[in-house]
Design an enzyme around this catalytic site. Structure first.
Site, PDB file in Angstrom:
ATOM      1  CG  ASP A  54      -0.330   0.040   2.518  1.00  0.00           C
ATOM      2  OD1 ASP A  54       0.906  -0.023   2.587  1.00  0.00           O
ATOM      3  OD2 ASP A  54      -1.058   0.137   3.534  1.00  0.00           O
ATOM      4  CB  SER A  55       4.577   1.722  -0.034  1.00  0.00           C
ATOM      5  OG  SER A  55       4.810   0.576  -0.830  1.00  0.00           O
ATOM      6  CG  ASP A  93       0.384  -4.094   2.120  1.00  0.00           C
ATOM      7  OD1 ASP A  93       0.105  -4.797   3.115  1.00  0.00           O
ATOM      8  OD2 ASP A  93       1.111  -3.081   2.175  1.00  0.00           O
ATOM      9  CE  LYS A 123       3.157  -5.693   3.939  1.00  0.00           C
ATOM     10  NZ  LYS A 123       2.582  -4.685   4.856  1.00  0.00           N
ATOM     11  CD  GLU A 125       0.626  -1.386   7.851  1.00  0.00           C
ATOM     12  OE1 GLU A 125       0.211  -0.607   8.732  1.00  0.00           O
ATOM     13  OE2 GLU A 125       1.118  -0.990   6.777  1.00  0.00           O
ATOM     14  CD  GLU A 192       7.777  -0.153   7.824  1.00  0.00           C
ATOM     15  OE1 GLU A 192       6.851  -0.876   7.432  1.00  0.00           O
ATOM     16  OE2 GLU A 192       8.024   0.983   7.364  1.00  0.00           O
TER      17      GLU A 192
HETATM   18  O1  KIV Z   1       3.514  -1.136   1.697  1.00  0.00           O
HETATM   19  C1  KIV Z   1       4.709  -1.460   1.759  1.00  0.00           C
HETATM   20  O2  KIV Z   1       5.520  -1.166   0.886  1.00  0.00           O
HETATM   21  C2  KIV Z   1       5.139  -2.202   2.926  1.00  0.00           C
HETATM   22  C3  KIV Z   1       6.607  -2.478   3.070  1.00  0.00           C
HETATM   23  C4  KIV Z   1       7.285  -1.260   3.543  1.00  0.00           C
HETATM   24  C5  KIV Z   1       6.878  -3.636   3.946  1.00  0.00           C
HETATM   25  O3  KIV Z   1       4.335  -2.563   3.740  1.00  0.00           O
END
Ligand code: KIV
Length: 303
Positions: A54-55, A93, A123, A125, A192
Site C-alpha cells: 500500500d506504499s 497488501d 499481508k 499490519e 519494520e
Molecule cells: O507497503 C509497503 O511497501 C510495505 C513495506 C514497507 C513492507 O508494507
C-alpha cells in the site's frame, strides 16, 4: 542469473518454500512492485517475493501516507504485477480498514487479492489485535504475511513514522505482537522500524521467516520499497534505505537530452523514421492499418 534455491532457479516461489528457506538459513529477498514492467525487472533479477504494497499510495499516487489507498486500487496493481511475473511469490497488501471492521469483511477482501489480483498471499499490519482475523483468513486457505513494529497505517496513533520498540516495555509489546501473529498461523512476518537486537530476538524466537525493513541484518530476509532501492525518490532518504541506483537523476538527464534533441531537430533522424513513399503503380497497403496492426512489433516491416 544465479542463486541456488532462490527464485532465480526458475521454480515458482511458494509459501512452503519460503518457510523452508528459514530452516535452511537462506535469506529471503523481497521488494515492492506496482506494475508489470517493474515486476518483470525484479522477477528477472531473481527476487523471491514481490509485495504489491500500500506504499503505492505514497510513491505512485503521491499521498503523504498510505491511508487513502483502497482494496480496488491494490488489486488493480496486483493484476499488473501478476502479468509481469513468472517465478516470484506475489503478496497483496491489505490497505487501511480492509480487515479491521469484521472478520467477514476481512476474509472477503483477502480472497479478492487471490481471485481477482493474482496474488498468492496477503499481508496485513497488526499484532495481538489482528491475530483472530489472521487465524480466520488462514483457515480459509489464504496465506497471511503479518507486519509488526512500525506499521504505517497507524501513522497517527504512533505520532509519525517512528521507530517502535525502543524501550524494554515497548519491545516486549512488539515481541508479544510477533508471537501472537505467528501463533495465529501467519507464514511470515515483516518487522519494520525496530531496533536490531529486538529483530534478532524475534527472529530467533519464532519459527516463521522474518523480513526486515529498518530492522537490521539479523532477519531471515529483507524488503525495500522499489522506488527507494532504485533511487526514484529524490526528496527522501531514510537511514535504513540503501539506493542501488539513481534512476531519478538518470531519468532527468535522459529527458533533458530528448528535449534538447527535439528542440534542435536532431531527433528523429533517418534511423528512427520510415523513409519515403515508394513510387508504384499498384496502391501501397493502407499505412494506417499497417501501423495499428503491428504497433506491438515496433512498426516492423510486415504486410
Ligand atoms: O507497503 C509497503 O511497501 C510495505 C513495506 C514497507 C513492507 O508494507
Amino acid at each position: 542469473m544465479s542463486g541456488k534455491g532462490h527464485a532465480s532457479d526458475g521454480r515458482p516461489v511458494t509459501v512452503p518454500r519460503l518457510r523452508k528457506m528459514k530452516r535452511d538459513g537462506e535469506r529471503i529477498t523481497m521488494v515492492t512492485a506496482y506494475d508489470a514492467t517493474f515486476a518483470r525487472l525484479f522477477d528477472d533479477a531473481g527476487m523471491d517475493v514481490l509485495l504489491v504494497g500500500d506504499s503505492l499510495g505514497m510513491v505512485v499516487q503521491g499521498h503523504d501516507s498510505t491511508l487513502p489507498v483502497t482494496v480496488d486500487e491494490v488489486i488493480y496493481h496486483c493484476r499488473a504485477v501478476a502479468r509481469g511475473t513468472r517465478h516470484a511469490h506475489i503478496v497483496g497488501d491489505m490497505p487501511f480498514l480492509s480487515w479491521q471492521v469484521s472478520a467477514e469483511q476481512a476474509l472477503t477482501n483477502a480472497a479478492r487479492f487471490l481471485s481477482e489480483g493474482g496474488a498468492q498471499s496477503v499481508k496485513l499490519e497488526g499484532g495481538v489485535d489482528a491475530a483472530p482475523t489472521i487465524e480466520r483468513i488462514v483457515h480459509a486457505g489464504i496465506p497471511v504475511m503479518a507486519h509488526v513494529g512500525l506499521t504505517p497505517q497507524s501513522v497517527h496513533a504512533m505520532g509519525g513514522f517512528r521507530v517502535q520498540g525502543k524501550t524494554e516495555e515497548a519491545a516486549a509489546r512488539v515481541l508479544a505482537d510477533a508471537k501472537a501473529v505467528a501463533e495465529a498461523g501467519a507464514y511470515s512476518l515483516v518487522l519494520e522500524g525496530i531496533p536490531t537486537d529486538l529483530a534478532k530476538r524475534i527472529t530467533e524466537e519464532i519459527d516463521i521467516p522474518t523480513i526486515g525493513i529498518g530492522a537490521g541484518p539479523h532477519c531471515d530476509g529483507q524488503v525495500l520499497v522499489c522506488y527507494d532501492l532504485l533511487g526514484l525518490t529524490p526528496d527522501l532518504k531514510p537511514k535504513f534505505v540503501k539506493r542501488y541506483a539513481e534512476f531519478f537523476d538518470e531519468g532527468v538527464a535522459a529527458a533533458r537530452s530528448y528535449r534538447d534533441e527535439v528542440r534542435a531537430g536532431v531527433f528523429p533522424s533517418e534511423e528512427y523514421s520510415f523513409g519515403n513513399v515508394k513510387k508504384s503503380e499498384t496502391p501501397a497497403p493502407n499505412p494506417g492499418l499497417n501501423l495499428v496492426r503491428h504497433a506491438r512489433g515496433a512498426y516492423g516491416p510486415k504486410g
